[in-house]
Motif scaffolding. Structure first.
Motif, short mmCIF file in Angstrom:
data_model
loop_
_atom_site.label_atom_id
_atom_site.label_comp_id
_atom_site.label_asym_id
_atom_site.label_seq_id
_atom_site.Cartn_x
_atom_site.Cartn_y
_atom_site.Cartn_z
N ASN A 139 0.82 -1.21 0.00
CA ASN A 139 0.00 0.00 0.00
C ASN A 139 0.86 1.26 0.00
O ASN A 139 0.43 2.31 0.42
N TRP A 140 2.09 1.14 -0.46
CA TRP A 140 2.96 2.30 -0.59
C TRP A 140 2.51 3.16 -1.77
O TRP A 140 1.98 2.65 -2.77
N CYS A 141 2.80 4.46 -1.70
CA CYS A 141 2.48 5.36 -2.81
C CYS A 141 3.34 4.96 -4.02
O CYS A 141 4.50 4.59 -3.85
N PRO A 142 2.78 5.11 -5.22
CA PRO A 142 3.61 4.84 -6.41
C PRO A 142 4.87 5.71 -6.34
O PRO A 142 4.77 6.90 -6.01
N GLY A 143 6.01 5.12 -6.59
CA GLY A 143 7.25 5.89 -6.60
C GLY A 143 7.98 5.89 -5.27
O GLY A 143 9.11 6.36 -5.16
N CYS A 144 7.37 5.36 -4.22
CA CYS A 144 8.00 5.32 -2.90
C CYS A 144 9.29 4.49 -2.97
O CYS A 144 9.34 3.44 -3.61
N GLY A 145 10.32 4.97 -2.32
CA GLY A 145 11.61 4.28 -2.33
C GLY A 145 11.56 2.89 -1.73
O GLY A 145 12.41 2.04 -2.02
N GLY B 111 5.18 1.97 10.56
CA GLY B 111 5.42 3.08 9.64
C GLY B 111 5.05 2.57 8.27
O GLY B 111 4.73 1.38 8.11
N CYS B 112 5.13 3.42 7.25
CA CYS B 112 4.91 2.91 5.89
C CYS B 112 5.89 1.77 5.68
O CYS B 112 5.54 0.68 5.22
N SER B 113 7.15 2.04 6.02
CA SER B 113 8.23 1.09 5.84
C SER B 113 7.98 -0.22 6.60
O SER B 113 8.32 -1.30 6.12
N ASP C 215 15.24 5.03 5.30
CA ASP C 215 15.42 6.40 5.80
C ASP C 215 14.90 7.42 4.80
O ASP C 215 15.53 7.68 3.78
N ASN C 216 13.73 8.02 5.11
CA ASN C 216 13.15 9.02 4.20
C ASN C 216 13.15 10.41 4.83
O ASN C 216 12.49 11.32 4.33
N GLN C 217 13.83 10.55 5.95
CA GLN C 217 13.99 11.86 6.61
C GLN C 217 12.66 12.52 7.02
O GLN C 217 12.60 13.72 7.25
N TYR D 251 8.36 11.46 8.68
CA TYR D 251 7.38 10.45 9.09
C TYR D 251 6.35 10.32 7.97
O TYR D 251 5.61 11.25 7.70
N GLY D 252 6.34 9.16 7.34
CA GLY D 252 5.42 8.96 6.23
C GLY D 252 4.02 8.59 6.71
O GLY D 252 3.04 9.28 6.42
N LEU D 253 3.95 7.54 7.49
CA LEU D 253 2.64 6.98 7.84
C LEU D 253 1.74 7.99 8.56
O LEU D 253 0.53 8.02 8.35
N PRO E 198 13.41 7.69 -0.70
CA PRO E 198 12.61 8.91 -0.79
C PRO E 198 11.11 8.70 -0.56
O PRO E 198 10.52 7.74 -1.06
N CYS E 199 10.55 9.61 0.21
CA CYS E 199 9.10 9.65 0.39
C CYS E 199 8.58 10.68 -0.60
O CYS E 199 8.77 11.89 -0.42
N VAL E 200 7.97 10.18 -1.66
CA VAL E 200 7.58 11.08 -2.76
C VAL E 200 6.37 11.92 -2.40
O VAL E 200 6.07 12.92 -3.04
N THR E 201 5.67 11.53 -1.38
CA THR E 201 4.44 12.23 -1.04
C THR E 201 4.66 13.39 -0.06
O THR E 201 4.08 14.45 -0.21
N PHE E 202 5.50 13.18 0.94
CA PHE E 202 5.62 14.21 1.98
C PHE E 202 6.97 14.92 2.02
O PHE E 202 7.08 15.95 2.65
N ASN E 203 7.97 14.35 1.41
CA ASN E 203 9.28 15.00 1.47
C ASN E 203 9.64 15.57 0.09
O ASN E 203 10.10 14.85 -0.80
S1 SF4 Z 1 3.86 8.37 2.38
FE1 SF4 Z 1 5.95 8.44 1.72
S2 SF4 Z 1 6.96 6.80 2.83
FE2 SF4 Z 1 4.79 6.43 2.94
S3 SF4 Z 1 4.34 5.10 1.22
FE3 SF4 Z 1 3.99 7.19 0.52
S4 SF4 Z 1 5.89 7.76 -0.36
FE4 SF4 Z 1 6.35 5.98 0.85
#
Ligand code: SF4
Ligand SMILES: Cc1ncc(C[n+]2csc(CCOP(=O)(O)OP(=O)(O)O)c2C)c(N)n1
Lengths: 580, 288
Positions: free
Chosen positions: B14-20, B49-51, B119-121, B123-125, B198-203
């Motif tokens: 359930n990660w966002c497309p492009g999430c590292g 966490g997402c991870s 490590d996406n620097q 908090y994603g979730l 990389p967290c493509v959504t929040f960072n």
């Molecule tokens: S919010 Fe960020 S860390 Fe979480 S799944 Fe989406 S891109 Fe990945």
């Protein structure tokens, strides 16, 4: 020669770190050899060196499980020990004090004082460290007990250090004995004990019985963080577990301790952790994880005075609500309370079995007096050690394609088959997120309801040994006295006196604290005119459970003590008499 | 022997497309196959966490625990069954904020497990708050004026905690990452692999492009000796922690399991629980 007595109380007091512990140990080990029943109480503070400390033991020819109200002999290494403890002496009691500090008997106290140059006699033999030998020798001599038995105990204590050391210590014992006998004109007639049955009992603290019980239960790992009064469990196990291939790991905190135990139980090793209130508080989230993932887990909580750091070296039973209600959300959980030194042993076997049979966290709750009080223990029965691992599957059949093992399969009793990582046919997922039968996260409302019901119904079939320990000889007693943990012996001592006053009583010890065994208790509540619930806390937590689950509120009263000290028989007797 | 496909399952992340995190999942699957594991021989223990979801996306034994506690759970698993390959994994918040105490002590303890930090620097979730890994001045939902705390350097901390294996990678470098994970698994002791993911959504600052620009690969230094502790520390500091590759490895220190007195090479979980009468009597005799 006077009449022989059947019991006696002895206490040694001094500064922490000056030999109080070892004097007690040698004296009581020798008494144990003769077959006397012993029950000890340690008064100590959280300082390591300095600060008054005392150890009290009750010596009896019959089983006893309570400290006594009064005192026959007080051995004092300093005046403070006399000033703080002399009031406990019964009329005509004896004080054996180190002549070094020019001891005196406080005003208004009727006691005989025997100043013995304890430090000087020890120093004459080379070291003041032998004070403990002089003091215990003097005590032994006053009771008129055979010196050979004492010397044998000394031999065993020091044998490793060579014959010269043994001899020196035996000489110290003799000098203490000779000196006091000279002063007293021979052994004291009124302290002449009846002969004991000669059968040597086991003699240990509750924490050691817990450690021993855990090994017998097949526990091979312990992860823990030191805390009073739990540390002796890990200290015992680190000495023993390596002999059985296991180990103890001292973690960075209690969160690590409990989660490591969860990981190890998940991977198939019976693993426990032990702590007291502050550590228990830190473990709460993880207890929920064990409940949610149905991972077996055994936690020992040795209660002490709370809240926060509270009274870290004192008696209390105030974590009950935390154990019953702690962790967010709703999980099945078992809380059992050993009520004797033998229970400490057998309950650990039970706890490990229950945790695997029901796949739930089990908390074994003791209190400081039960964990640290050294006492006689009846022989432990090897044949009663049964290891039951519940629905643990070995050699699970191979899985087809993308199929996973149904670790959380819906079953009649709610308990699902469990498989250990490493098994080829057992692949599944585990998560603290709500999940389906193979452990995959699921937010489906239907699945959620079924899973909650499945987990919570597991304990419907719960049956434990002596959920209630019932001593109910009276059909319709004036009083039903209810307690838990270490208080049972004190309650029984008080009941004897109540009986002499014509007050009839039954006594029930609650051992299964959660889920509360209400149905079994109800008839006894109903039969009694009045119910008195005795506990070492300020908010009547056990009485709260009883009222909530078993009703009869109108006849339930509480006797509470939360000053850090265990109940004395006299206190219970007086209070019960007043309330009856 | 299992191929990396056998470490895949049919769960759609359930990660966002492009999430590292996707590439880290793939790298673990490849590395597991490359070192010759079967799915049942691998246990992946993850945090929250997402991870942390990663343990559910790999066909192996997986345990998704609580926030910040992947490492103690993983160490418990390893102590109970040292025949398993144990990988712990989670986010930078999981390992360097709430779980930092465990991270340092797991490093000191040196059990033979591999810890992969995603490590996406940020908090994603929880949708974009600051992390100990966020740069000073980094604006997030919880630091609208920019973070005013010093950025944590996990590599320096690991080195000073006595780590025996320290590596860093970038999720886009699938090959390099896979190789580091293989080396980590083979390392006899605790291996830390910090992976920029990389967290493509929040960072919006530490993006793929940003990493590509700022990363310093150890490949540039052919003479670099990963067994030299002082050199490793210097290099980490010189590059402001942006170094990738195998930074430090100590192959002489034994793992924790190998140092426990009386600990057998076979899994403890497979050993008999029952005491003999004789063993029992001996234990009891001490209390007479
Ligand atoms: S919010 Fe960020 S860390 Fe979480 S799944 Fe989406 S891109 Fe990945
Ligand atoms: C005890 C506890 N506190 C807070 C949370 C909420 N929480 C879940 S994940 C998370 C942080 C996520 O950041 P990170 O660990 O870096 O992982 P990411 O989502 O970025 O992969 C937080 C604060 C929680 N689950 N448990």
């Amino acid at each position: 020669m006077g009449i022989l007595i059947s019991q006696l109380s002895w206490k040694i007091g001094g500064q922490q770190g000056e030999g109080v512990e070892s004097t007690d140990r040698i004296f009581s080990t020798a008494l144990n050899r003769l077959g006397y029943y012993l029950y000890g109480y340690r008064h100590f503070s959280s300082r390591i060196k300095g600060g008054h400390t005392n150890n009290k033991i009750r010596i009896s020819t019959k089983p006893i499980r309570a400290i006594s109200d009064d005192l026959d002999i007080l051995v004092a290494f300093d005046q403070e020990s006399i000033d703080l403890n002399a009031h406990e002496l019964r009329k005509g009691g004896v004080i054996v004090a180190d002549a070094k500090f020019d001891p005196s008997v406080p005003e208004g106290i009727d006691a005989r004082l025997f100043p013995v140059p304890i430090t000087k006699l020890a120093e004459e033999l080379g070291t003041s460290l032998m004070k403990n030998m002089v003091a215990s020798g003097a005590s032994w001599a006053l009771l008129g007990l055979p010196l050979e038995v004492f010397n044998k105990a000394v031999e065993e204590e020091f044998g490793r250090k060579g014959p010269a050391i043994v001899e020196k210590n035996i000489e110290a014992v003799k000098r203490g004995a000779d000196f006091v006998l000279e002063l007293a004109g021979g052994p004291l007639d009124e302290f002449k004990l009846e002969e004991a049955d000669g059968k040597q009992k086991l003699f240990m603290i509750g924490n050691e019985a817990i450690g021993l019980g855990s090994i017998a239960a097949g526990c091979r790992l312990m992860s823990a963080y030191p805390i009073t009064p739990a540390s002796e469990i890990m200290e015992y196990l680190i000495k023993k577990l390596p002999k059985f291939g296991g180990t103890v790991i001292q973690t960075e905190d209690e969160i690590a301790a409990v989660t490591m135990a969860i990981g190890a139980n998940y991977a198939g090793v019976r693993t426990m952790t032990a702590s007291a209130g502050p550590g228990l508080s830190l473990m709460m989230e993880a207890i929920g994880l064990a409940g949610m993932t149905e991972t077996p887990l055994v936690i020992v909580n040795t209660q002490r005075g709370g809240p926060s750091t509270g009274l870290p070296t004192k008696q209390e039973q105030s974590d009950l609500n935390a154990m019953v209600y702690g962790t967010h959300g709703e999980i099945p959980k078992i809380v059992i309370a050993p009520a004797s030194i033998e229970d400490c042993f057998y309950d650990m076997i039970e706890a490990f079995n229950l945790s695997e049979q029901y796949q739930v966290p089990v908390i074994v709750m003791t209190d400081l007096q039960l964990s640290l009080g050294k006492q006689s223990c009846e022989p432990l029965d090897y044949s009663k050690i049964q290891i039951a691992r519940g629905k643990l599957v070995q050699d699970a059949p191979a899985l087809e394609g993308a199929e996973l093992f149904k670790r959380y399969e819906f079953t009649e009793d709610g308990v699902s088959p469990r498989v250990l990582p490493g098994e080829k046919g057992g692949l599944h997922h585990v998560t603290g997120v709500e999940h389906d039968e193979v452990g995959r996260p699921s937010e489906s409302a239907v699945n959620r309801r079924r899973m909650m019901d499945k987990r919570l119904k597991k304990l419907n079939a719960l049956e434990i040994r002596d959920a209630l320990r019932i001593d109910a000889p009276i059909e319709k007693p004036d009083l039903l006295i209810i307690g838990m943990g270490s208080t049972g012996g004190t309650i029984d001592a008080a009941r004897e006196r109540l009986k002499q006053d014509g007050i009839s009583s039954n006594h029930i010890t609650i051992r299964q604290i959660h889920p509360f065994p209400a149905d079994a208790l109800k008839p006894y509540l109903e039969a009694a005119k009045k119910v008195i619930v005795i506990e070492n806390n300020a908010t009547a937590q056990l009485a709260g459970q009883i009222k909530m689950y078993a009703g009869n509120s109108e006849k339930i009263e509480s006797l509470l003590k939360y000053d850090g000290n265990p109940f004395l028989p006299l206190e219970i007797y007086k209070a019960c008499k007043e309330m009856s | 022997m299992a191929t990396f496909k056998e470490f895949r399952n049919n769960v759609k992340p359930n990660w966002c497309p492009g999430c590292g995190d996707f590439s880290i999942q793939a790298a673990i699957q490849r590395a597991a196959a490359n070192v010759g594991l079967e799915p049942e021989q691998l246990a992946v223990i993850s945090g929250i966490g997402c991870s942390g979801r990663i343990s559910g996306y790999i066909n192996a034994y997986g345990f998704h625990g609580i926030h910040g506690r992947a490492l103690p759970i993983a160490q418990g698993v390893k102590l109970a069954n040292r025949e398993l390959t144990v990988i712990a994994s989670g986010g930078d918040g999981d390992g360097f904020a709430i779980g930092m105490g465990h991270t340092v002590h797991a490093i000191r303890r040196n059990l033979n497990i591999t810890y992969i930090v995603m490590d996406n620097q940020i908090y994603g979730l929880t949708k974009g708050q600051t992390s100990p890994r966020s740069a000073e001045g980094f604006k997030t939902k919880s630091t609208p004026e920019g973070s005013i705390e010093t950025t944590l350097s996990p590599l320096e901390i690991a080195m000073s905690a006595g780590a025996t294996f320290v590596a860093q990678s970038f999720s886009s470098d699938l090959k390099g990452l896979t190789s580091l994970i293989e080396q980590g698994i083979k390392h006899e002791g605790f291996s830390l692999i910090n992976v920029f993911s990389p967290c493509v959504t929040f960072n919006k600052i530490n993006t793929y492009d940003w990493f590509k620009e700022n990363i310093v690969s150890l490949d540039q230094f052919p003479d670099y000796d990963p067994s030299d502790r002082v050199a490793a520390m210097n290099k980490i500091m010189e590059t402001n922690g942006m170094l990738t590759g195998l930074i430090y490895q100590n192959t002489t220190r034994k793992s924790y399991e190998d140092m426990i007195v009386g600990f057998k090479p076979e899994a403890l979980a497979k050993q008999d629980l029952a005491l003999t009468q004789e063993q029992f009597d001996q234990l009891v005799s001490e209390f007479k």
